[in-house]
Write a protein that holds these residues in place. Structure first.
Motif, PDB file in Angstrom:
ATOM      1  N   PHE A  45       0.830  -1.208   0.000  1.00  0.00           N
ATOM      2  CA  PHE A  45       0.000   0.000   0.000  1.00  0.00           C
ATOM      3  C   PHE A  45       0.864   1.257   0.000  1.00  0.00           C
ATOM      4  N   PHE A  46       1.940   1.253   0.805  1.00  0.00           N
ATOM      5  CA  PHE A  46       2.800   2.438   0.884  1.00  0.00           C
ATOM      6  C   PHE A  46       3.433   2.741  -0.481  1.00  0.00           C
ATOM      7  N   VAL A  47       3.931   1.709  -1.152  1.00  0.00           N
ATOM      8  CA  VAL A  47       4.554   1.921  -2.462  1.00  0.00           C
ATOM      9  C   VAL A  47       3.525   2.409  -3.476  1.00  0.00           C
ATOM     10  N   ILE A  48       2.338   1.815  -3.477  1.00  0.00           N
ATOM     11  CA  ILE A  48       1.277   2.254  -4.396  1.00  0.00           C
ATOM     12  C   ILE A  48       0.920   3.711  -4.144  1.00  0.00           C
ATOM     13  N   SER A  49       0.794   4.096  -2.874  1.00  0.00           N
ATOM     14  CA  SER A  49       0.471   5.492  -2.543  1.00  0.00           C
ATOM     15  C   SER A  49       1.546   6.429  -3.060  1.00  0.00           C
ATOM     16  N   GLY A  50       2.814   6.055  -2.856  1.00  0.00           N
ATOM     17  CA  GLY A  50       3.900   6.894  -3.367  1.00  0.00           C
ATOM     18  C   GLY A  50       3.838   7.039  -4.872  1.00  0.00           C
ATOM     19  N   TYR A  51       3.495   5.968  -5.557  1.00  0.00           N
ATOM     20  CA  TYR A  51       3.403   5.989  -7.020  1.00  0.00           C
ATOM     21  C   TYR A  51       2.276   6.918  -7.485  1.00  0.00           C
ATOM     22  N   LEU A  52       1.082   6.715  -6.955  1.00  0.00           N
ATOM     23  CA  LEU A  52      -0.087   7.466  -7.432  1.00  0.00           C
ATOM     24  C   LEU A  52      -0.029   8.938  -7.057  1.00  0.00           C
ATOM     25  N   ILE A  53       0.373   9.218  -5.837  1.00  0.00           N
ATOM     26  CA  ILE A  53       0.399  10.621  -5.398  1.00  0.00           C
ATOM     27  C   ILE A  53       1.494  11.386  -6.133  1.00  0.00           C
ATOM     28  N   THR A  54       2.658  10.776  -6.291  1.00  0.00           N
ATOM     29  CA  THR A  54       3.742  11.453  -7.025  1.00  0.00           C
ATOM     30  C   THR A  54       3.331  11.691  -8.473  1.00  0.00           C
ATOM     31  N   ARG A  55       2.685  10.717  -9.095  1.00  0.00           N
ATOM     32  CA  ARG A  55       2.221  10.880 -10.477  1.00  0.00           C
ATOM     33  C   ARG A  55       1.271  12.065 -10.588  1.00  0.00           C
ATOM     34  N   HIS A  56       0.315  12.132  -9.684  1.00  0.00           N
ATOM     35  CA  HIS A  56      -0.661  13.224  -9.724  1.00  0.00           C
ATOM     36  C   HIS A  56       0.016  14.579  -9.514  1.00  0.00           C
ATOM     37  N   LEU A  57       0.902  14.658  -8.532  1.00  0.00           N
ATOM     38  CA  LEU A  57       1.550  15.937  -8.216  1.00  0.00           C
ATOM     39  C   LEU A  57       2.476  16.382  -9.348  1.00  0.00           C
ATOM     40  N   GLN A  58       3.221  15.452  -9.915  1.00  0.00           N
ATOM     41  CA  GLN A  58       4.125  15.796 -11.006  1.00  0.00           C
ATOM     42  C   GLN A  58       3.357  16.270 -12.243  1.00  0.00           C
ATOM     43  N   GLN A  59       2.223  15.649 -12.502  1.00  0.00           N
ATOM     44  CA  GLN A  59       1.401  16.097 -13.627  1.00  0.00           C
ATOM     45  C   GLN A  59       0.879  17.509 -13.388  1.00  0.00           C
ATOM     46  N   GLU A  60       0.465  17.805 -12.164  1.00  0.00           N
ATOM     47  CA  GLU A  60      -0.049  19.142 -11.873  1.00  0.00           C
ATOM     48  C   GLU A  60       1.058  20.182 -11.966  1.00  0.00           C
ATOM     49  N   ILE A  61       2.245  19.832 -11.490  1.00  0.00           N
ATOM     50  CA  ILE A  61       3.380  20.764 -11.592  1.00  0.00           C
ATOM     51  C   ILE A  61       3.740  21.001 -13.055  1.00  0.00           C
ATOM     52  N   ALA A  62       3.691  19.930 -13.857  1.00  0.00           N
ATOM     53  CA  ALA A  62       4.018  20.063 -15.282  1.00  0.00           C
ATOM     54  C   ALA A  62       3.008  20.960 -15.998  1.00  0.00           C
ATOM     55  N   PRO A 157       3.566  16.541  -0.781  1.00  0.00           N
ATOM     56  CA  PRO A 157       3.249  17.583  -1.765  1.00  0.00           C
ATOM     57  C   PRO A 157       4.008  18.874  -1.512  1.00  0.00           C
ATOM     58  N   ALA A 158       4.103  19.242  -0.236  1.00  0.00           N
ATOM     59  CA  ALA A 158       4.819  20.477   0.098  1.00  0.00           C
ATOM     60  C   ALA A 158       6.287  20.370  -0.268  1.00  0.00           C
ATOM     61  N   LEU A 159       6.870  19.192  -0.072  1.00  0.00           N
ATOM     62  CA  LEU A 159       8.277  18.984  -0.398  1.00  0.00           C
ATOM     63  C   LEU A 159       8.503  19.047  -1.912  1.00  0.00           C
ATOM     64  N   LEU A 160       7.632  18.394  -2.664  1.00  0.00           N
ATOM     65  CA  LEU A 160       7.761  18.431  -4.121  1.00  0.00           C
ATOM     66  C   LEU A 160       7.564  19.847  -4.657  1.00  0.00           C
ATOM     67  N   LEU A 161       6.591  20.557  -4.099  1.00  0.00           N
ATOM     68  CA  LEU A 161       6.341  21.930  -4.537  1.00  0.00           C
ATOM     69  C   LEU A 161       7.537  22.816  -4.226  1.00  0.00           C
ATOM     70  N   LEU A 162       8.129  22.626  -3.067  1.00  0.00           N
ATOM     71  CA  LEU A 162       9.300  23.422  -2.690  1.00  0.00           C
ATOM     72  C   LEU A 162      10.427  23.215  -3.694  1.00  0.00           C
ATOM     73  N   PHE A 163      10.676  21.975  -4.077  1.00  0.00           N
ATOM     74  CA  PHE A 163      11.735  21.692  -5.038  1.00  0.00           C
ATOM     75  C   PHE A 163      11.398  22.242  -6.418  1.00  0.00           C
ATOM     76  N   ALA A 164      10.114  22.167  -6.781  1.00  0.00           N
ATOM     77  CA  ALA A 164       9.702  22.694  -8.082  1.00  0.00           C
ATOM     78  C   ALA A 164       9.945  24.197  -8.153  1.00  0.00           C
ATOM     79  N   ARG A 165       9.664  24.922  -7.061  1.00  0.00           N
ATOM     80  CA  ARG A 165       9.843  26.379  -7.046  1.00  0.00           C
ATOM     81  C   ARG A 165      11.313  26.759  -6.984  1.00  0.00           C
ATOM     82  N   MET A 166      12.114  25.889  -6.347  1.00  0.00           N
ATOM     83  CA  MET A 166      13.550  26.166  -6.280  1.00  0.00           C
ATOM     84  C   MET A 166      14.221  25.939  -7.628  1.00  0.00           C
TER      85      MET A 166
END
Length: 680
Positions: A45-62, A157-166
């Motif tokens: 479950f943890f790996v699946i969550s990491g996969y799906l949430i990262t996919r969604h966040l990366q698509q939104e950032i893109a 999400p906050a961590l990914l967003l921080l890196f995206a803005r940096m």
């Protein structure tokens, strides 16, 4: 040819993976011994969550160059919180009728921490407490993984967003995920051997599993398949790794640590392989209708299965296969209900979906409701803690005479240097030694009374989970061979021999528990021979030195925790005798005869059997003379131990108990005394 799914496509293989994950967890908790590692489904479950949430966040950032954190949190809240709160409330209400007030009071804390998504932190503290109550009775313990996921959803999400803005460059987010995975895994692997509860429950130490899923997601989004082939063989290998973990990992394994890599890496392989709609990969199996239905219900199934099996076991301690099947049917029925009438309707509610603020306020209300109801439940339970219930609680919590004086007199698992503690007449020339584990300690209460009355000097040498018998065992908490016990035993024997006491009294956990302390059940016959040799060696060492040795047969082991069982029975207006255990199941008379034969053949050694003070010919009793016999499953309750001072004195110091001992039921129509027994 195989088609490649787009990042937004529905992945039936992921739904099938969810089914595989929840099936393992449910099978494990429902007692399917063929899948001792079913609990690793949580790691899937943890790996699946990491996969799906990262996919969604990366698509939104893109798409937008940013992530709307509040909208993300609102979606997560609508998805997870309503069903979670519903299960918490129903579990609390059911617990009012099933649990004793003292349990209601304790587990209401679990409901409160589950409602605020920090129960994993509470469980770390609980697990580190050697004397903590049995975790298997906690109907909210499974919320730990949901708390870890919620904490991940808050931070990731906050961590990914921080890196995206940096804007750290093309590979910045990739390096972030690799860094998180490496550091988190290294700490997790280290702490698994040092302090396993931290490695198991603390979310930063499980972040590597989410990060692995995130890396798999980035591989798909960046189309790394141009360089690497996500072949069907990879998917099958991943599936084999997951099944292998289910079959080979157990509660005795050093988990999570390195072992958790097996199911986590296997899940990544299945996720990557599923990118291709290949007829040859495991995707088609995972897409089968039963897998899809189970995957769709996986969240609800996970929420419901644990309180169902916990309460079911409390009501019917000896669950048969039919009972377990019926409980599984009930789990599915509850899951279907909450999915169709709670989870989906609220998640898809148009009014909530239309406004992020509405969803967040609603989430806040749900959290406040959970906390309020949990607090109210604890308050009501405290009010219902009658003098009778309070007496049971105090009996179970009252320490032995040794622990009351100094808890450190019973050494912890890792301490090796013996600590002799002296009771009774300090300057007496008559010295008696009590030697063994916690099953020697519970005899210390009557022995201290005897020492004070008869002007004896009682010296104790006690260590948790450490038998006096010269045998190496595995410790379930240390998850390795208990070498500290071997070292302590030899040092203690050396000091005892130098002391030259009049008598050494030995008591310890019975050999019948040894199968739980060895890795391979096929080794039991050989280990039993080692036990016999080790017992003879220890007793001969003392007896040949001219020291009288009295070996007290171990007490019975009950199927349930008697303090909780009796408190529940009284709360439910049932007779406490429902907590009795058949003698054949509680006391292994065959092993006792072997043990007695070994002791009786050794110079200066005697065997004392006190079993009839706990059992009749057919049953071992939860209450005798109105007293609780054991504070848990196999440690004598201190007040009842006190009542055994006179017969114990006769047994040890006067060679025999005249006329024998029989435990007979009182013929009394009073329900509160129907399960009481006399010593005659």
């Amino acid at each position: 040819m195989s088609a490649v799914t787009t990042s937004n496509s529905f992945r039936p293989d992921i739904e099938g993976l969810r089914a595989l994950a929840v099936s393992g967890v449910v099978a494990f908790h429902f007692g399917l011994t063929q899948l001792p590692g079913g609990f690793v489904g949580v790691d899937i479950f943890f790996v699946i969550s990491g996969y799906l949430i990262t996919r969604h966040l990366q698509q939104e950032i893109a798409r937008h160059g940013t992530v709307n954190l509040w909208t993300f949190y609102a979606r997560r809240a609508r998805r997870l919180l309503p069903a979670s709160l519903f299960v918490i409330l129903v579990t609390l209400v059911a617990g009012y009728f099933i649990l004793a007030p003292s349990e209601q009071q304790l587990y209401s804390k679990g409901a409160l921490f589950a409602s605020t998504y920090i129960i994993n932190l509470w469980l770390i503290r609980w697990s580190l407490d050697y004397f903590a109550v049995d975790a298997s009775n906690n109907p909210f313990i499974h919320f730990w993984s949901l708390s870890v996921e919620e904490q991940f959803y808050l931070a990731w999400p906050a961590l990914l967003l921080l890196f995206a803005r940096m804007r750290p460059g093309k590979h910045g987010v990739l390096l972030l995920m690799i860094g998180v995975a490496v550091i988190s895994f290294a700490l997790c692997a280290w702490l698994t051997t040092v302090s396993q509860p931290w490695a198991f429950y603390f979310s930063p130490l499980r972040a590597w599993e989410f990060a692995l899923g995130g890396l798999a997601s980035m591989a798909v989004l960046n189309n790394w398949s141009r360089r690497f082939s996500y072949s069907p063989a990879m998917g099958w290998l991943g599936l084999v790794m997951i099944i292998a973990a289910y079959l080979s990992v157990s509660e005795e394994s050093a988990f999570p640590g390195f072992i958790a890599l097996i199911p986590a890496a296997g899940t990544v392989m299945v996720l990557l392989s599923g990118v291709h709609e290949s007829l040859l990969g495991p995707r088609r199996i995972l897409a089968l209708a039963p897998m899809q239905l189970t995957g769709k219900l996986s969240y609800s199934l996970y929420l419901w299965h644990w309180p169902v099996i916990v309460y079911g076991t409390m009501l019917i301690p000896d669950l048969t296969l039919i009972h377990r099947v019926l409980l599984l049917v009930l789990t599915f029925a509850l899951s279907l209900f909450s999915y169709h009438f709670v989870e989906n309707p609220i998640r898809q509610n148009k009014w909530l979906v239309a406004g992020t603020r509405r969803s967040l306020v609603f989430a806040g209300l749900l959290t406040v409701t959970g906390v309020t109801v949990a607090y109210a439940s604890a308050t009501l339970a405290k009010h219902n803690l009658t003098p009778q219930q309070q007496a049971i609680l105090e009996t179970a919590e009252r320490p032995s005479a040794v622990r009351a004086k100094d808890k450190s007199c019973v050494l912890d698992l890792e301490t090796v240097k013996p600590k002799p503690c002296v009771f009774g007449a300090q300057s007496s020339s008559e010295t008696v030694v009590l030697f063994g584990d916690s099953h020697a300690d519970h005899w210390s209460t009557p022995l201290v009374d005897i020492a004070e009355k008869d002007n004896l000097r009682l010296v104790t040498y006690l260590k948790s989970s450490c038998r006096a018998t010269r045998i190496t065992t595995r410790d379930s908490k240390l998850r390795r061979e208990y070498t500290e016990c071997n070292d302590w035993r030899e040092l203690a024997l050396k000091e005892i021999l130098a002391m030259k006491p009049r008598t050494v009294i030995i008591s310890q956990l019975a050999i019948s528990n040894l199968p739980n302390e060895i890795g391979d059940p096929s080794e039991f016959a050989a280990r039993k021979q080692q036990w016999a040799q080790g017992l003879k060696s220890t007793v001969e060492t003392l007896g040949n030195a001219g020291i009288n040795v009295v070996f007290i047969r171990d007490v019975p082991t009950h199927t349930s925790y008697l303090d909780k069982c009796v408190a529940r029975a009284l709360w439910q207006k049932r007779d406490p005798s429902v907590c009795d255990t058949p003698r054949a199941a509680a006391a292994d008379d065959n092993d006792a005869r072997i043990e007695e034969g070994i002791i009786s053949g050794i110079k200066n050694a005697r065997y004392v059997d006190m079993t009839n003070f706990f059992c009749s010919d057919t049953r071992c009793h939860a209450m005798i003379d109105g007293k609780l016999t054991f504070r848990d499953r196999h440690h004598i309750a201190t007040p009842y131990a006190e009542s055994l001072a006179a017969p114990l004195e006769r047994a040890i110091f006067k060679q025999s108990i005249a006329g024998g001992v029989k435990v007979q039921p009182i013929s009394d129509k009073n329900p509160e005394k129907r399960a009481a027994f006399q010593l005659q």
